[in-house]
Design an enzyme around this catalytic site. Structure first.
Site, PDB file in Angstrom:
ATOM      1  CD1 TRP A  11       6.592  -0.652  -1.079  1.00 33.87           C
ATOM      2  CD2 TRP A  11       7.631   1.279  -1.535  1.00 33.87           C
ATOM      3  NE1 TRP A  11       7.744  -0.611  -0.342  1.00 33.87           N
ATOM      4  CE2 TRP A  11       8.405   0.556  -0.601  1.00 33.87           C
ATOM      5  CE3 TRP A  11       8.083   2.522  -1.965  1.00 33.87           C
ATOM      6  CZ2 TRP A  11       9.608   1.026  -0.092  1.00 33.87           C
ATOM      7  CZ3 TRP A  11       9.286   3.001  -1.445  1.00 33.87           C
ATOM      8  CH2 TRP A  11      10.032   2.263  -0.531  1.00 33.87           C
ATOM      9  CG  HIS A  68      -6.298  -1.219   4.277  1.00 25.69           C
ATOM     10  ND1 HIS A  68      -5.518  -1.504   3.185  1.00 25.69           N
ATOM     11  CD2 HIS A  68      -5.459  -0.726   5.227  1.00 25.69           C
ATOM     12  CE1 HIS A  68      -4.258  -1.187   3.445  1.00 25.69           C
ATOM     13  NE2 HIS A  68      -4.196  -0.703   4.665  1.00 25.69           N
ATOM     14  CB  THR A  83      -0.941   0.014   1.221  1.00 26.81           C
ATOM     15  OG1 THR A  83      -1.679  -1.207   1.272  1.00 26.81           O
ATOM     16  CG2 THR A  83      -1.900   1.185   1.145  1.00 26.81           C
TER      17      THR A  83
END
Length: 263
Positions: A83, A137, A81
């Site tokens: 990156w 998420h 996430t």
């Protein structure tokens, strides 16, 4: 240039005590498992999540209406996430900043690209991006229908579940124990992490690690590997989604965003 996206007026009521009490009442009726992974877990719409995450999900379902130019970065935790946020933000703001002025030089990617569920459930971030990426998420099937039926773009990243588990274990070992703000945490043994028998809280420096594809082979026993593979196969059964790990460790998934129910 300001950081964030302009939203409708409904999102301005995120601190309303009535809304807070409404979510608190809903959460109190949801099945809970004590002493789960990291925190107590609640089973909501087929997924397990912590109370803070659950309040965020309820906020998004109630209040979020995507704009046509929104880009939603979707991932499970510890799947790349940070990156993805940094790369997406750098690409989408390349005409506003150069290599020496990018906010990424002084701010975490999580500040530049906030989590949708945490932004709506907190007053801490007020955003106003001309090119607005947000992250989440939240499982695809738990996103509001306004997202599923909109013309906004969604970028989804996935990772070998075994590498995700090991990455989460490393992440947890960098955190402070609950109630001890500054002291280092006694290292969690992988067997304890596998059983979910600890509780920790987050620190900013924990978001970066030089992870390697297939690193799980250096940490998981054959029994752990078999158990995770069985769970993954069970959860994907009937979803139409398949994960293939090549000889180089790359994962391919089809069809896109099938709304799988991971552990």
């Amino acid at each position: 240039m300001n950081f964030g996206s302009k939203r409708n007026g409904k999102e301005e009521c995120k601190s309303d005590p009535k809304i807070h009490n409404k979510y608190k009442e809903i959460i109190s009726t949801i099945p809970r498992r004590n002493g789960g992974w990291v925190v107590d877990l609640y089973q909501y719409e087929g997924f397990w999540c912590g109370a803070h995450d659950l309040r965020g999900i309820l906020s998004v379902q109630d209040q979020f209406t995507p704009q046509p130019n929104d880009v939603i970065l979707s991932s499970a935790p510890k799947s790349g996430t940070t990156w993805l946020k940094a790369l997406s933000f750098a690409i989408m703001t390349r005409f506003h900043f150069n290599e020496s002025t990018s906010p990424l030089l002084t701010r975490l990617a999580h500040v530049c690209v906030p989590y949708l569920e945490f932004k709506l459930s907190s007053n801490s971030q007020k955003l106003d991006l001309d090119v607005p990426p947000v992250a989440t998420h939240i499982p695809y099937t738990s996103l509001p229908k306004s997202v599923i039926n909109s013309s906004c773009k969604t970028v989804y990243i996935c990772r070998d579940p075994k590498d995700v588990f090991v990455s989460l274990w490393h992440f947890s070992n960098k955190l402070s124990p609950k109630g001890m703000e500054a002291s280092p945490m006694k290292e969690i043994h992988l067997r304890d992490a596998f059983d979910g028998s600890h509780c920790v809280k987050s620190q900013n420096q924990c978001f970066f690690r030089s992870g390697k594809v297939g690193d799980w082979k250096n940490h998981l026993s054959p029994t752990m590997t078999m158990r995770l593979d069985q769970i993954t196969e069970q959860k994907l059964s009937g979803s139409g989604l398949t994960l293939h790990v090549s000889s180089k460790g790359l994962i391919y998934s089809t069809p896109f965003m099938a709304g799988i129910k991971m552990v």
